[in-house]
Scaffold this motif. Structure first.
Motif, PDB file in Angstrom:
ATOM      1  N   GLN A   8       0.835  -1.191   0.000  1.00 55.16           N
ATOM      2  CA  GLN A   8       0.000   0.000   0.000  1.00 55.16           C
ATOM      3  C   GLN A   8       0.878   1.253   0.000  1.00 55.16           C
ATOM      4  N   LYS A   9       0.404   2.290  -0.669  1.00 51.25           N
ATOM      5  CA  LYS A   9       1.122   3.559  -0.647  1.00 51.25           C
ATOM      6  C   LYS A   9       0.994   4.174   0.737  1.00 51.25           C
ATOM      7  N   ASP A  10       2.061   4.815   1.177  1.00 53.34           N
ATOM      8  CA  ASP A  10       1.971   5.472   2.479  1.00 53.34           C
ATOM      9  C   ASP A  10       1.396   6.876   2.294  1.00 53.34           C
ATOM     10  N   ALA A  11       1.143   7.549   3.414  1.00 50.11           N
ATOM     11  CA  ALA A  11       0.470   8.851   3.380  1.00 50.11           C
ATOM     12  C   ALA A  11       1.278   9.869   2.579  1.00 50.11           C
ATOM     13  N   TYR A  12       2.586   9.828   2.721  1.00 49.41           N
ATOM     14  CA  TYR A  12       3.446  10.766   1.983  1.00 49.41           C
ATOM     15  C   TYR A  12       3.243  10.607   0.479  1.00 49.41           C
ATOM     16  N   ASP A  13       3.310   9.365   0.008  1.00 50.78           N
ATOM     17  CA  ASP A  13       3.157   9.109  -1.430  1.00 50.78           C
ATOM     18  C   ASP A  13       1.779   9.524  -1.926  1.00 50.78           C
ATOM     19  N   MET A  14       0.759   9.285  -1.125  1.00 47.73           N
ATOM     20  CA  MET A  14      -0.603   9.608  -1.552  1.00 47.73           C
ATOM     21  C   MET A  14      -0.816  11.122  -1.650  1.00 47.73           C
ATOM     22  N   ILE A  15      -0.290  11.871  -0.681  1.00 45.10           N
ATOM     23  CA  ILE A  15      -0.421  13.333  -0.734  1.00 45.10           C
ATOM     24  C   ILE A  15       0.387  13.885  -1.896  1.00 45.10           C
ATOM     25  N   LEU A  16       1.602  13.366  -2.074  1.00 40.43           N
ATOM     26  CA  LEU A  16       2.463  13.828  -3.160  1.00 40.43           C
ATOM     27  C   LEU A  16       1.804  13.566  -4.518  1.00 40.43           C
ATOM     28  N   GLU A  17       1.210  12.396  -4.674  1.00 42.47           N
ATOM     29  CA  GLU A  17       0.538  12.069  -5.934  1.00 42.47           C
ATOM     30  C   GLU A  17      -0.656  13.000  -6.166  1.00 42.47           C
ATOM     31  N   ALA A  18      -1.386  13.317  -5.088  1.00 43.17           N
ATOM     32  CA  ALA A  18      -2.538  14.213  -5.211  1.00 43.17           C
ATOM     33  C   ALA A  18      -2.105  15.606  -5.664  1.00 43.17           C
ATOM     34  N   ILE A  19      -0.942  16.054  -5.195  1.00 43.02           N
ATOM     35  CA  ILE A  19      -0.399  17.338  -5.655  1.00 43.02           C
ATOM     36  C   ILE A  19       0.039  17.209  -7.111  1.00 43.02           C
ATOM     37  N   ASP A  20       0.688  16.098  -7.408  1.00 44.49           N
ATOM     38  CA  ASP A  20       1.249  15.888  -8.742  1.00 44.49           C
ATOM     39  C   ASP A  20       0.175  15.875  -9.824  1.00 44.49           C
ATOM     40  N   ILE A  21      -0.972  15.280  -9.541  1.00 48.38           N
ATOM     41  CA  ILE A  21      -2.019  15.176 -10.560  1.00 48.38           C
ATOM     42  C   ILE A  21      -3.022  16.321 -10.479  1.00 48.38           C
ATOM     43  N   GLY A  22      -2.765  17.274  -9.572  1.00 51.03           N
ATOM     44  CA  GLY A  22      -3.564  18.492  -9.556  1.00 51.03           C
ATOM     45  C   GLY A  22      -4.793  18.486  -8.673  1.00 51.03           C
ATOM     46  N   ILE A  23      -4.956  17.455  -7.828  1.00 54.76           N
ATOM     47  CA  ILE A  23      -6.071  17.478  -6.874  1.00 54.76           C
ATOM     48  C   ILE A  23      -5.864  18.645  -5.906  1.00 54.76           C
ATOM     49  N   TYR A  24      -4.620  18.811  -5.470  1.00 48.87           N
ATOM     50  CA  TYR A  24      -4.252  19.970  -4.653  1.00 48.87           C
ATOM     51  C   TYR A  24      -3.284  20.825  -5.462  1.00 48.87           C
ATOM     52  N   LYS A  25      -3.612  22.085  -5.618  1.00 48.15           N
ATOM     53  CA  LYS A  25      -2.818  22.993  -6.434  1.00 48.15           C
ATOM     54  C   LYS A  25      -2.085  24.007  -5.551  1.00 48.15           C
ATOM     55  N   PRO A  26      -1.059  24.679  -6.097  1.00 47.62           N
ATOM     56  CA  PRO A  26      -0.359  25.701  -5.315  1.00 47.62           C
ATOM     57  C   PRO A  26      -1.337  26.686  -4.677  1.00 47.62           C
ATOM     58  N   GLY A  27      -1.154  26.894  -3.369  1.00 50.40           N
ATOM     59  CA  GLY A  27      -2.036  27.786  -2.624  1.00 50.40           C
ATOM     60  C   GLY A  27      -3.150  27.071  -1.888  1.00 50.40           C
ATOM     61  N   ASP A  28      -3.444  25.824  -2.237  1.00 51.96           N
ATOM     62  CA  ASP A  28      -4.502  25.065  -1.554  1.00 51.96           C
ATOM     63  C   ASP A  28      -4.056  24.700  -0.145  1.00 51.96           C
ATOM     64  N   ARG A  29      -5.005  24.784   0.789  1.00 49.10           N
ATOM     65  CA  ARG A  29      -4.707  24.467   2.191  1.00 49.10           C
ATOM     66  C   ARG A  29      -4.913  22.978   2.435  1.00 49.10           C
ATOM     67  N   LEU A  30      -3.987  22.364   3.152  1.00 47.23           N
ATOM     68  CA  LEU A  30      -4.081  20.951   3.480  1.00 47.23           C
ATOM     69  C   LEU A  30      -4.425  20.796   4.955  1.00 47.23           C
ATOM     70  N   VAL A  31      -5.508  20.083   5.222  1.00 50.23           N
ATOM     71  CA  VAL A  31      -6.012  19.916   6.585  1.00 50.23           C
ATOM     72  C   VAL A  31      -5.890  18.444   6.972  1.00 50.23           C
ATOM     73  N   GLU A  32      -5.258  18.194   8.119  1.00 50.60           N
ATOM     74  CA  GLU A  32      -5.003  16.819   8.565  1.00 50.60           C
ATOM     75  C   GLU A  32      -6.252  15.949   8.536  1.00 50.60           C
ATOM     76  N   SER A  33      -7.335  16.440   9.134  1.00 44.94           N
ATOM     77  CA  SER A  33      -8.541  15.620   9.252  1.00 44.94           C
ATOM     78  C   SER A  33      -9.126  15.290   7.882  1.00 44.94           C
ATOM     79  N   GLU A  34      -9.107  16.261   6.970  1.00 41.05           N
ATOM     80  CA  GLU A  34      -9.646  16.026   5.626  1.00 41.05           C
ATOM     81  C   GLU A  34      -8.789  15.028   4.860  1.00 41.05           C
TER      82      GLU A  34
END
Length: 216
Positions: A8-34
């Motif tokens: 399984q991918k770990d949390a780091y890889d999953m967040i990084l991939e989400a940034i990489d494919i544009g789910i989270y873009k520059p300036g977007d706020r990242l919230v632990e609970s979400e």
């Protein structure tokens, strides 16, 4: 017979991939609970992943919040200078060390990616796979590590240069030239072809940014 589950991918890889494919873009706020809810993991690995991404300057502080970092003009220029040299070295070493099987895979990638020229998002993902394949064909683990860091930082650019009109077809032609040079074991030509490819991508991105500023 016991079946083994794929890792399984770990949390780091999953967040990084989400940034990489544009789910989270520059300036977007990242919230632990979400993030924990989205990825189905507890908040502790999410917190550790966020700290790691902040250390790598992929995230930055905005008050008490963490947001996806953005690159200013100078940072982008510096990144492309480093990328151009490292990618050129990877192509040079690939021309020297790549196995025939690795060269065949690169050829197959170019042929398959030619069908994606009208889909910038898909072509961008395919482009990353192609470049990573060249990195691996260099057979130099330290170079691969440095290029991995460079490509992670590239994820902070909100758009892809491949979205520019006609860039997809041109980039694919450049990829073909790079592979031909690697296959011919021509180290100088392979290195120069890849460096030129990165320079053209940078110029394309600069033009995109200029057009964006003009519209705003």
């Amino acid at each position: 017979m016991t079946q083994t589950r794929p890792p399984q991918k770990d949390a780091y890889d999953m967040i990084l991939e989400a940034i990489d494919i544009g789910i989270y873009k520059p300036g977007d706020r990242l919230v632990e609970s979400e993030l924990a809810e989205r990825f189905g993991v507890s908040r502790t690995p999410i917190r550790e992943a966020l700290q790691r991404l902040e250390t790598q300057r992929l995230l930055e502080r905005d008050g008490r919040s963490l947001i996806v970092a953005s690159l200013d003009h100078n940072q982008m220029a510096e990144l492309y200078v480093v990328r151009r040299e490292l990618e050129g070295l990877a192509a040079r070493l690939a021309a020297r060390h790549a196995t025939q099987e690795e060269i065949d895979v690169l050829r197959d990638m170019v042929a398959a990616d030619n069908k994606l020229v009208n889909d910038p998002s898909a072509l961008s993902r395919a482009n990353r796979r192609f470049h990573v394949q060249i990195h691996l064909a260099s057979h130099n683990r330290y170079l691969v590590q440095q290029l991995d860091l460079v490509h992670r930082t590239m994820a902070l650019m909100a758009t892809t240069s491949l979205a520019a009109q006609g860039r997809g077809e041109i980039a694919q032609s450049e990829h073909q030239g790079i592979v031909d040079a690697i296959a011919a074991r021509d180290e100088d030509r392979a290195a120069q072809a890849l460096k030129d490819h990165i320079s053209i991508a940078f110029m394309t991105r600069l033009k995109q940014d200029a057009d964006t500023r003009e519209r705003h």
